[in-house]
Design a protein around this motif. Structure first.
Motif, mmCIF file in Angstrom:
data_model
loop_
_atom_site.group_PDB
_atom_site.id
_atom_site.type_symbol
_atom_site.label_atom_id
_atom_site.label_comp_id
_atom_site.label_asym_id
_atom_site.label_seq_id
_atom_site.Cartn_x
_atom_site.Cartn_y
_atom_site.Cartn_z
ATOM 1 N N SER A 32 0.855 -1.185 0.000
ATOM 2 C CA SER A 32 0.000 0.000 0.000
ATOM 3 C C SER A 32 0.897 1.242 0.000
ATOM 4 O O SER A 32 2.103 1.156 0.184
ATOM 5 N N LEU A 33 0.298 2.376 -0.161
ATOM 6 C CA LEU A 33 1.067 3.608 -0.203
ATOM 7 C C LEU A 33 1.733 3.872 1.143
ATOM 8 O O LEU A 33 1.151 3.652 2.195
ATOM 9 N N ASP B 128 3.775 6.516 3.930
ATOM 10 C CA ASP B 128 3.537 7.884 4.393
ATOM 11 C C ASP B 128 4.147 8.890 3.423
ATOM 12 O O ASP B 128 3.566 9.939 3.163
ATOM 13 N N ASP C 184 4.529 8.499 0.217
ATOM 14 C CA ASP C 184 3.647 8.582 -0.944
ATOM 15 C C ASP C 184 2.462 9.495 -0.666
ATOM 16 O O ASP C 184 2.062 10.293 -1.513
ATOM 17 N N GLU C 185 1.908 9.373 0.509
ATOM 18 C CA GLU C 185 0.723 10.145 0.870
ATOM 19 C C GLU C 185 1.051 11.618 1.115
ATOM 20 O O GLU C 185 0.299 12.505 0.709
ATOM 21 N N ASP C 186 2.155 11.890 1.786
ATOM 22 C CA ASP C 186 2.450 13.254 2.245
ATOM 23 C C ASP C 186 3.342 14.049 1.307
ATOM 24 O O ASP C 186 3.177 15.258 1.181
ATOM 25 N N TRP D 214 0.578 14.010 -6.710
ATOM 26 C CA TRP D 214 -0.144 13.174 -7.678
ATOM 27 C C TRP D 214 -0.726 14.008 -8.766
ATOM 28 O O TRP D 214 -1.254 14.995 -8.699
#
Length: 91
Positions: free
Chosen positions: A80-81, A83, A85-87, A91
């Motif tokens: 899964s993504l 941190d 990738d998320e922060d 995108w």
């Protein structure tokens, strides 16, 4: 596009050290030809066609994949993504 049986005559003209033909504007517009073209010889005929950019239809194909729900990851075990990738990733 509907094929036309009308013919047009033109002359072969000198262009520098080469020779070429002048294609009337209405024919270019009807065929949608501009910029770079591809030339092919087939049985005593010269075929002129548009050069299509690589991947020119990918957006349409991706849209069709999404419509058919055929755009999921093939690897079920992919992580899964994170941190980061998320922060951090834009995108």
């Amino acid at each position: 596009m509907v094929a036309s049986t009308a013919t047009t005559r033109t002359r072969i003209v000198r262009i520098g050290n080469s020779q070429g033909i002048r294609i009337p504007k209405p024919i270019l517009e009807q065929l949608g030809l501009s910029g770079e073209v591809e030339l092919e010889i087939q049985a005593d005929q010269l075929i002129i066609r548009s050069v299509q950019a690589p991947r020119h239809s990918w957006a349409d194909q991706f849209q069709q994949m999404a419509e058919f729900e055929d755009d999921t990851l093939l690897d079920e075990n992919s992580p899964s993504l994170s941190d980061w990738d998320e922060d951090e990733w834009t995108w």
